[in-house]
Design an enzyme around this catalytic site. Structure first.
Site, PDB file in Angstrom:
ATOM      1  N   ARG A  70     -11.032 -11.955   6.289  1.00 37.50           N
ATOM      2  CA  ARG A  70     -10.412 -11.784   4.945  1.00 37.50           C
ATOM      3  C   ARG A  70     -10.232 -13.019   4.319  1.00 37.50           C
ATOM      4  O   ARG A  70      -9.598 -14.183   4.869  1.00 37.50           O
ATOM      5  CB  ARG A  70      -9.130 -11.201   5.079  1.00 37.50           C
ATOM      6  CG  ARG A  70      -8.476 -10.990   3.708  1.00 37.50           C
ATOM      7  CD  ARG A  70      -7.214 -10.227   3.836  1.00 37.50           C
ATOM      8  NE  ARG A  70      -6.089 -10.814   4.556  1.00 37.50           N
ATOM      9  CZ  ARG A  70      -5.342 -11.759   4.000  1.00 37.50           C
ATOM     10  NH1 ARG A  70      -5.715 -12.319   2.814  1.00 37.50           N
ATOM     11  NH2 ARG A  70      -4.529 -12.251   4.695  1.00 37.50           N
ATOM     12  N   LEU A 123      -2.989  -8.700  -0.747  1.00 35.83           N
ATOM     13  CA  LEU A 123      -2.211  -8.219  -1.784  1.00 35.83           C
ATOM     14  C   LEU A 123      -3.215  -6.985  -2.590  1.00 35.83           C
ATOM     15  O   LEU A 123      -2.926  -5.972  -2.959  1.00 35.83           O
ATOM     16  CB  LEU A 123      -1.536  -9.245  -2.389  1.00 35.83           C
ATOM     17  CG  LEU A 123      -0.681 -10.142  -1.724  1.00 35.83           C
ATOM     18  CD1 LEU A 123       0.096 -10.975  -2.594  1.00 35.83           C
ATOM     19  CD2 LEU A 123       0.591  -9.543  -1.004  1.00 35.83           C
ATOM     20  N   ALA A 175       0.664  -1.102  -0.017  1.00 36.81           N
ATOM     21  CA  ALA A 175      -0.043  -0.022   0.008  1.00 36.81           C
ATOM     22  C   ALA A 175       0.942   1.251   0.083  1.00 36.81           C
ATOM     23  O   ALA A 175       0.707   2.163  -0.668  1.00 36.81           O
ATOM     24  CB  ALA A 175      -0.773  -0.016   1.169  1.00 36.81           C
ATOM     25  N   ARG A 212     -10.735 -19.568   5.966  1.00 37.99           N
ATOM     26  CA  ARG A 212      -9.734 -19.612   7.006  1.00 37.99           C
ATOM     27  C   ARG A 212     -10.236 -19.700   8.312  1.00 37.99           C
ATOM     28  O   ARG A 212      -9.879 -20.477   9.161  1.00 37.99           O
ATOM     29  CB  ARG A 212      -8.806 -18.302   6.847  1.00 37.99           C
ATOM     30  CG  ARG A 212      -8.151 -18.257   5.526  1.00 37.99           C
ATOM     31  CD  ARG A 212      -7.161 -17.052   5.358  1.00 37.99           C
ATOM     32  NE  ARG A 212      -6.284 -17.254   4.359  1.00 37.99           N
ATOM     33  CZ  ARG A 212      -5.518 -16.317   3.865  1.00 37.99           C
ATOM     34  NH1 ARG A 212      -5.238 -15.142   4.627  1.00 37.99           N
ATOM     35  NH2 ARG A 212      -4.704 -16.591   3.024  1.00 37.99           N
ATOM     36  N   HIS A 244      -2.167 -14.262  11.956  1.00 38.47           N
ATOM     37  CA  HIS A 244      -1.732 -13.995  10.550  1.00 38.47           C
ATOM     38  C   HIS A 244      -2.051 -12.568  10.082  1.00 38.47           C
ATOM     39  O   HIS A 244      -1.070 -12.106   9.361  1.00 38.47           O
ATOM     40  CB  HIS A 244      -2.468 -15.062   9.615  1.00 38.47           C
ATOM     41  CG  HIS A 244      -1.981 -14.844   8.142  1.00 38.47           C
ATOM     42  ND1 HIS A 244      -0.531 -15.036   7.747  1.00 38.47           N
ATOM     43  CD2 HIS A 244      -2.782 -14.688   7.215  1.00 38.47           C
ATOM     44  CE1 HIS A 244      -0.600 -14.593   6.553  1.00 38.47           C
ATOM     45  NE2 HIS A 244      -2.069 -14.584   6.041  1.00 38.47           N
TER      46      HIS A 244
END
Lengths: 644, 266
Positions: free
Chosen positions: A441, A447, A50, A336, A407
């Site tokens: 997420r 990314l 970013a 996840r 994470h």
């Protein structure tokens, strides 16, 4: 749905159909004339995906940019460690992908806790990101005909993930870094390396700049600007053991929070299902194995409790392929949070594998049988090597052992549609903000979001804010507010050096991490959170009394740097637990044991919690104020997330 | 999560002596100091062993050893260290952070030094300044492609062998082991890896020769000359082949001696 009551939390999402909002915004936004852009100074803190992409793009447009990183080089930022890939709604494989589907998958994956307008914009610009990165020379994987290859990732039923072996983050970061380096060479960006943000400075209700510490000399210096962008990553290291790099920290975001930027949803943290389990007590870091491995690896545990036989000796009939059994339609590619909880339950119930019985198998035998070793090696060779280096075991012959670890953090500084925080002139991008992933997420979306914010969102939205400021005077670094912030920072670092107690910053960090992991990790309860909130303040008090920092404040002192970061992690940790306590529902990565259905799945409470919790600093983390931004769902229907 | 009092898994290495380079600042003289590690699990990484040493030093009121490290996954390139005279230590294709204590024996003496190269001045202890690498990239290690206006990604097909070869070179993590291992302190492997990554791709052709020229000449301002020892390849944690140096030399020669207009047409 209630209407917005707090004007500070106005989302500024444009009206209109979901697919028109971003183009409407760009048609209406104010522009800064190319010759006037050089009159504006913009500070970008952090040089990951970013930060580097924002700094480079803003400099290309003509703004004066100062970029800051605590690393020796911008190329070290932790974006580099992302392995698996980057999503984009290209539909190159004709398997039914579209911008809408990526938008919907992201909203659903986030358990309906993200802002629709932001997420749709993310899906829209995803396609431009791939074009941009290819033009810059990112060596994405290719088919034999020369076209781009894709793979699938958790939480989606299409192949939309672009990748560069198991080093996608590295290749994307190097692309953005190279673009930044070009601007540094051309003089558009001034880079300050080995320099850490220690405070932000507001003057007359606007962010006027930052105070930084030169890590080589300890010198404090102020920098003024028309706008400040924090692209400083997430706070997963609050757990001490995480897949984050050792230096990842919350300090920049936290210092801005203390100066008025509200902190949103701190309890939304992501526990990644495929990490190498902890193997010894001195361990300081956990290593991620890319989620892409779940494309071909099968997760299983022995049916029998404490079955210590080697994997090869356990017959099929005595294996439990937990994800395939529980979630037949997504199987090993369940999202996840869901895959993580399944692994935790298997281990908690005594089915864990490995010498410490603290992992589950990720088995490639079937894939090797089906595809051949060569194809598996082509796809995952470097990941297999990494696993072998760390564990000493060969995953071509015996299953990998994996276990969930901290994470990524979905929470972060609250931002509106323009990525502006509640402090005018202060922006947050990438993992540092909270905006796009809701409560969970999806893989290969971090990314995408970092580059979307830096390349395609901030360069527009900052101009809209700056245009009316043309030729108006802004405060310089001789303003008393900067001097005061410098003095405060000096006092703070001198204080760490002056305590002369008995425990190192790492010792406190480890203890802090243990409490947060136990009570605010994969599964949370009211009782546990209350226990954490009673233990944390006393441990923090001990930190302030018994910290030992050796060395001095005028040369490199990594112990002193760490002390400042652990201090901020303590404060954040308390806020995290408070946020988790107040959110009396389960959603995505936030799983409260009290709120689950008969099958153990997360039970949301849309009636009471379909909102963003934006915390306002009020002197200390235990008395922060919880404000609310209601989430309006105009396009998607709130539904129970099912991957069965 | 394992509690510190639990019996650690794996074998214990005992009685290690660490001989570590300590240097207060860039302009100070340095010296080796010896420290003892009584016991450490062979499951620990090399840097976790240094963490243990630093905890011990802080406990004794002494200053911790300064060393660069970050991702501990072998990808960020922050860690360095000459271990017993080898850049990144004894395991081939492995950065220091991925090196584990199972590669060492009990009772060993391990010598730990910073990268030694003129272009990488020591900052403190084991930390060096590698910003000369950034200067090389800034001089031409990119494709000029400002944000916006890129054509659809699949309009530029890249033959798989070219993409794979570019990726092989692009894996460079910029750690500096190649320079540290080189008897001349040359940065040819680092520079050539980036030249090869970009020059092998169709997107990189427009600036191919100006890139090779600018990067080689910036490299020469800071680093020694290559005499084809090949130590760099042996030390590289990503095992990048010195073939890339040949490619860089070829492009550099062309850039200097061929007719520029001819090159532009080819």
């Amino acid at each position: 749905m209630s209407t917005i009551t707090d004007p500070r939390l106005a989302s500024k999402v444009p009206a209109g159909a979901i697919g028109d909002k971003w183009s409407t915004y760009r048609e209406d936004m104010k522009l800064v004339n190319p010759n006037n852009k050089r009159k504006f100074k913009i500070i970008v803190v952090g040089t990951g995906l970013a930060g580097a992409s924002a700094a480079a793009t803003l400099a290309e447009l003509g703004y004066q940019v100062d970029a800051f990183t605590f690393h020796d080089s911008p190329r070290r930022a932790h974006s580099i460690a992302a392995q698996g890939g980057i999503n984009a709604a290209k539909n190159y494989h004709g398997d039914g992908d579209s911008v809408y589907r990526l938008f919907y998958d992201t909203i659903k994956g986030g358990d309906f806790r993200a802002r629709e307008g932001n997420v749709h914009r993310l899906a829209e610009v995803s396609v431009e990101i791939i074009d941009q990165m290819v033009a810059q020379g990112v060596p994405f994987a290719r088919e034999y005909g020369g076209l781009l290859d894709n793979r699938s990732f958790g939480g989606s039923q299409v192949s939309r993930t672009f990748y560069a072996r198991g080093q996608t983050g590295q290749q994307l970061l190097l692309g953005a870094y190279q673009q930044l380096a070009r601007q540094i060479g051309l003089g558009g960006v001034t880079l300050y390396n080995r320099t850490e943000l220690v405070d932000t400075v507001n003057i007359d209700g606007r962010c006027a700049g930052i105070v930084v510490r030169d890590l080589l000399t300890g010198e404090l210096q102020s920098h003024a600007a028309h706008a400040v962008v924090l692209a400083t990553g997430g706070y997963g290291n609050v757990f001490f053991l995480s897949t984050n790099a050792m230096q990842c920290n919350v300090t920049a975001a936290w210092r801005a929070h203390r100066k008025g930027a509200m902190f949103a949803n701190p309890c939304y943290t992501q526990i990644h299902p495929t990490c190498i389990p902890q193997s010894d007590p001195t361990q300081s870091k956990l290593t991620l194995m890319s989620e892409s491995l779940r494309n071909d690896g099968r997760v299983w545990v022995p049916l029998n409790v404490a079955d210590a036989r080697p994997a090869a000796q356990i017959p099929e009939s005595e294996r439990d392929y937990i994800l395939e059994r529980l979630y037949p339609s997504f199987g090993n590619l369940a999202p996840r949070d869901i895959a993580s909880r399944a692994a935790k339950r298997a281990v908690d119930s005594g089915h864990g594998v490995g010498p410490l019985q603290n992992g589950v198998n990720l088995d490639f035998a079937a894939a090797i049988g089906r595809l051949g070793k060569d194809v598996v090696q082509e796809r995952y060779g470097n990941l297999f090597e990494m696993y072998e280096r760390i564990s000493g075991e060969n995953p071509y012959e015996t299953p990998m052992r994996i276990y969930p670890a901290s994470h990524y953090t979905m929470g972060g500084l609250w931002v509106d549609y323009e990525l502006q925080t509640t402090v005018p002139g202060l922006y947050a991008a990438g993992e540092a903000n909270f905006s796009d992933h809701g409560a969970n997420r999806l893989g290969a979306s971090a990314l995408m979001q970092g580059l979307a914010d830096g390349y395609f969102v901030l360069p527009y939205t900052i101009g809209n804010e700056l245009a009316p400021m043309l030729n108006k005077p802004t405060p310089g670094v001789d303003h008393p507010a900067f001097k005061q912030a410098e003095q405060d920072a000096r006092d703070r670092y001198n204080q760490y050096l002056g305590i002369k107690g008995t425990r190192s910053p790492d010792w406190f960090h480890r203890e802090l991490g243990r409490i947060i992991w136990d009570y605010c990790g994969m599964e949370r309860t009211e009782q546990g959170l209350e226990k954490a909130l009673s233990e944390l303040p006393s441990l923090y008090e001990e930190f302030q009394k018994d910290l030992r920092v050796t060395g001095d404040g005028v040369s490199v002192n990594q112990t002193l740097e760490k002390a400042g970061r652990v201090d901020d992690f303590f404060q954040l940790g308390m806020l995290m637990c408070r946020d988790a306590l107040e959110r009396r529902e389960s959603c995505g990565g936030h799983f409260r044991s009290e709120y689950q259905d008969d099958e153990g799945e997360a039970k949301r409470d849309d009636e009471n919690f379909a909102h963003v919790a934006a915390w306002e600093w009020n002197g200390d983390p235990m008395s922060s104020i919880r404000n609310i931004e209601p989430l309006e769902f105009e396009t998607v229907h709130l539904a129970t997330r099912s991957y069965k | 999560m394992i509690e510190p009092h639990e019996t650690p898994h794996g074998t214990q290495l005992t009685n290690l002596t660490l001989t570590v380079w300590r240097q207060k600042g860039p302009n100070d003289g340095g010296a080796f100091e010896s420290y003892r590690i009584d016991s450490i699990s062979d499951e620990a990484s090399f840097l976790e062993m240094l963490d243990v040493l630093n905890e011990k030093l802080i406990g004794e009121g002494r200053e911790a050893v300064t060393f660069d490290h970050d991702c501990r996954e072998g990808i960020c390139g922050t860690c360095s260290l000459m271990i017993d005279g080898q850049a990144h230590g004894p395991q081939r294709g492995t950065a220091t952070c991925q090196l584990h204590m199972r590669k060492f024996e009990s009772n060993a003496t391990i010598v730990i030094e910073p990268w030694r190269a003129t272009a990488f001045p020591i900052i403190k202890d084991l930390m060096v300044d590698r910003s000369a690498f950034d200067r090389i990239i800034e001089s031409g290690g990119y494709i000029t492609a400002p944000t916006g206006g890129a054509p659809d990604a699949n309009l530029i097909p890249v033959a798989k062998p070219a993409a794979d070869a570019a990726m092989d070179a692009a894996q460079c993590i910029g750690c500096g082991a190649c320079v540290a291992a080189c008897p001349n302190g040359a940065a040819n492997l680092f520079t050539a890896a980036k030249v090869a990554h970009l020059n092998l791709l169709p997107q990189g052709q427009a600036e191919r020769y100006s890139r090779a020229e600018a990067m080689v000449e910036t490299m020469d301002e800071y680093f020694g000359s290559c005499t084809n020892h090949g130590e760099c390849e042996a030390a590289c944690p990503k095992e990048i082949s010195i073939d890339v140096i040949a490619l860089m030399n070829k492009d550099y020669r062309k850039a200097k001696f061929a007719n520029r207009k001819e090159l532009a047409r080819s």
